[in-house]
Design an enzyme around this catalytic site. Structure first.
Site, mmCIF file in Angstrom:
data_model
loop_
_atom_site.group_PDB
_atom_site.id
_atom_site.type_symbol
_atom_site.label_atom_id
_atom_site.label_comp_id
_atom_site.label_asym_id
_atom_site.label_seq_id
_atom_site.Cartn_x
_atom_site.Cartn_y
_atom_site.Cartn_z
ATOM 1 C CD GLN A 166 54.369 66.620 59.010
ATOM 2 O OE1 GLN A 166 54.966 67.058 58.034
ATOM 3 N NE2 GLN A 166 53.759 67.420 59.874
ATOM 4 C CD GLU A 208 55.488 66.585 65.755
ATOM 5 O OE1 GLU A 208 54.539 65.797 65.931
ATOM 6 O OE2 GLU A 208 55.356 67.699 65.222
ATOM 7 C CG ASP A 245 49.488 66.626 60.557
ATOM 8 O OD1 ASP A 245 48.980 67.012 59.479
ATOM 9 O OD2 ASP A 245 50.364 67.267 61.174
ATOM 10 C CG ASP A 315 48.590 73.157 61.320
ATOM 11 O OD1 ASP A 315 48.647 74.337 61.701
ATOM 12 O OD2 ASP A 315 49.589 72.402 61.326
ATOM 13 C CE LYS A 340 50.979 73.247 64.420
ATOM 14 N NZ LYS A 340 51.552 72.925 63.096
ATOM 15 C CG HIS A 368 53.800 69.524 69.606
ATOM 16 N ND1 HIS A 368 54.521 68.370 69.737
ATOM 17 C CD2 HIS A 368 52.961 69.293 68.555
ATOM 18 C CE1 HIS A 368 54.158 67.487 68.831
ATOM 19 N NE2 HIS A 368 53.212 68.016 68.098
ATOM 20 C CB SER A 370 58.253 69.469 64.224
ATOM 21 O OG SER A 370 58.595 70.572 63.421
ATOM 22 C CE LYS A 391 49.871 67.048 65.596
ATOM 23 N NZ LYS A 391 49.624 67.599 64.255
#
Length: 440
Positions: A166, A208, A245, A315, A340, A368, A370, A391
Site C-alpha cells: 500500500q 495520501e 506499509d 496498525d 491513530k 494521519h 487516508s 506518518k
C-alpha cells in the site's frame, strides 16, 4: 481545570470529499478550540466505530448529521453541567456516555471531535502552543521533532493500480533538524516525479499524495525510490532509508497472501520470506502491517526473523488499543505501534496506549488517515508527546502539507528542536539516553 460553556458541531468534508465532523468547544474563560476528524480507508476490524447516517439521499449514505446531533444534543449537556473539567475527566465522561466497547452509540468521530477540541481550547486558555500544552498534559520533558515517514508511492487500497503493497515511504534520517528532513523529502519527491515521467508512467497521485503508477512489481517501486534518492544527491541507507506499509489484511484471502499485481499466492511463511528478501536488497528500516491483523502466528514469525534488525509496526493488529497491544507484547509480536486518534476515540486512551508501548520499549508513530483534513493537530501531538515519528503522507495535497508546515512553524518559532533521525526508528535497546523517552 476548565469550565465548558458550549459545544458546536458542523458537518464538513475530508480529503476524499466525504462528510466528517468538526466540533468547537467554547470555555467560560472565552477560550475556543476546534478539531476536525479524519477518516480511514484500510480500517482495522476492531477500530472504534466511525458513525455514519446511512441515508442514501445524502452523501451516498455517508453523512454525519447524526454525529453532529450527538455532539450538540447528548454530549454538550453532559459536559456543560460539570462545574470544572480536565482532559481525563472529559474523556471518561465521553466514554461513559457512550457505554460501548467500540463507541457505537455516539460514534468515535463524535467523541474524538470533542476530546481534541477541548485540548485545543485548554491550550488557548493557558496561552500555550498546542504542543506545549500536550507536553505538560502528558508529563513529557523531552519535547522533540518527529522523524517523518513520507508516503511517496501508493498502491493497494490507496491507489487504482497493480501494486500490492500500500505505501512506499521515504524516511530522512541523516538530517539534523526537521526543516532539512522535509526539504530532503520534497526534493526527492520532485525527482521521483521526473523519473516516472521519463519512463512513461503516470504521475497522478493517490489518497495520501503519493504517485500511483502501474509498475511491474514492488521491487520496481523500490528501485524507483532508490534512484530518486541518489539523483537528488542523497545516499540511500545513510541520509534516507525506506519504509513500507503492506496493509497485508487487504490482500489476505483464505489464509494466503494474494499478490494479484505479481500473480503470486503465498503462505504466511512464504510472505515473511518475501519481505526478508526486500529488506536484504533495499535499505528498508521499517515495515508496517507486514502480515494480516488476524494472522498472529505469521506475525510472530516475522518478528523472530526481522524484529532485531528493523522496526515492525502494528496498525490493524493493534488499532491503538491497550488490549490488543498487550496481546502483542505477550506474544512477542512487532516492536512498534502506529497511533491513530480515531481508532480509539479520546486523547486519554491514546496516551495510555503510548505509555504502554514505551514501558516495554515499543516505538510509537503518530499517524494521519487516508481521508484526512487540513487540521494539523497530530503534528503538535507528535512533538508534545515526544513520540519520535510521524506518518502524514506525501509532499503534496494540502491535508498532508498542513502537518509538515506546522512542524516547520514550531521549529522556526523555537529556533531548534531535537531531531534524532535514525535512532528514532531503531528498537528501544539501541537508543541512546538523549533520544529516549522520559515519562518522569
Amino acid at each position: 481545570m476548565s469550565t465548558i460553556e458550549s459545544l458546536r458541531a458542523v458537518e464538513l468534508l475530508d480529503s476524499r470529499g466525504n462528510p466528517t465532523v468538526e466540533t468547537t468547544v467554547h470555555l467560560k474563560s472565552g477560550a475556543v478550540g476546534s478539531f476536525l476528524v479524519p477518516s480511514g480507508a484500510s480500517v482495522g476490524a476492531e477500530e472504534a466505530l466511525e458513525l455514519r447516517d446511512s441515508d442514501s439521499q445524502r452523501y451516498l449514505g455517508k453523512g454525519v448529521q447524526g454525529v453532529v446531533s450527538n455532539v450538540e444534543q447528548t454530549i454538550s449537556p453532559a459536559l456543560t453541567s460539570l462545574k470544572a473539567v480536565e482532559q481525563e475527566l472529559l474523556d471518561q465522561t465521553l466514554i461513559d456516555l457512550d457505554g460501548t466497547e467500540r463507541k457505537t452509540r455516539l460514534g468515535a468521530n463524535a467523541i474524538l471531535s470533542v476530546s481534541g477540541a477541548f485540548a485545543c481550547a485548554q491550550a488557548n486558555e493557558q496561552g500555550l502552543q498546542l504542543y506545549e500544552h500536550l507536553a505538560n498534559w502528558s508529563n513529557n520533558d523531552d519535547v522533540r521533532m518527529p522523524v517523518p515517514m513520507m508516503n511517496v508511492l501508493n498502491g493497494g487500497a490507496h491507489a487504482n493500480n497493480n501494486i500490492d503493497i500500500q505505501e512506499f515511504m521515504l524516511v530522512p534520517v541523516g538530517m539534523t533538524d526537521i526543516a532539512s528532513a522535509i526539504r530532503c523529502g520534497a526534493e526527492i519527491f520532485q525527482i521521483l516525479k521526473r523519473l516516472l515521467a521519463e519512463e512513461g508512467h503516470s504521475t497522478s497521485v493517490g489518497d495520501e499524495g503519493g504517485f500511483a503508477p502501474n509498475l511491474d512489481s514492488d521491487r520496481a517501486a523500490l528501485n524507483f525510490l532508490t534512484e530518486a534518492i541518489e539523483r537528488a544527491g542523497y545516499q540511500p541507507g545513510n541520509d534516507v532509508v525506506l519504509a513500507l506499509d503492506c496493509a497485508a489484511t487487504e490482500f489476505f484471502e483464505s489464509n494466503h497472501y494474494v499478490l494479484k499485481g505479481q500473480d503470486q499466492t503465498l503462505t504466511g511463511e512464504q510472505f515473511v520470506t518475501y519481505l526478508q528478501k526486500l529488506v536484504k536488497d533495499f535499505p528498508i528500516k521499517s515495515i508496517e502491517d507486514g502480515l494480516a491483523e488476524n494472522d498472529w502466528n505469521s506475525w510472530k514469525l516475522l518478528t523472530e526473523r526481522l524484529g532485531t534488525d528493523i522496526q515492525l509496526v502494528g496498525d490493524d493488529i493493534f488499532v491503538t488499543n491497550t488490549n490488543f497491544l498487550q496481546r502483542g507484547i505477550e506474544n512477542s509480536v512487532a516492536n512498534a505501534i502506529l497511533i491513530k486518534l480515531n481508532q480509539i476515540g479520546t486523547l486519554t486512551e491514546t496516551l495510555n496506549v503510548m505509555r504502554l508501548a514505551w514501558s516495554v520499549g515499543y516505538n510509537t508513530i503518530i499517524s494521519h488517515r487516508s481521508g484526512d483534513t487540513e487540521d494539523s493537530f497530530i503534528a503538535d501531538l507528535a512533538v508534545g508527546t515526544g513520540a519520535g515519528q510521524i506518518k502524514t503522507g506525501s509532499l503534496c495535497r494540502s491535508e498532508r502539507i498542513s502537518k509538515y508546515n506546522q512542524l516547520l512553524r514550531m521549529e522556526a518559532q523555537v529556533g531548534h528542536m531535537k531531531y534524532c533521525g535514525l535512532k528514532e526508528i531503531l528498537i528501544h535497546r539501541e537508543r541512546d539516553h538523549q533520544c529516549g523517552y522520559s515519562s518522569a
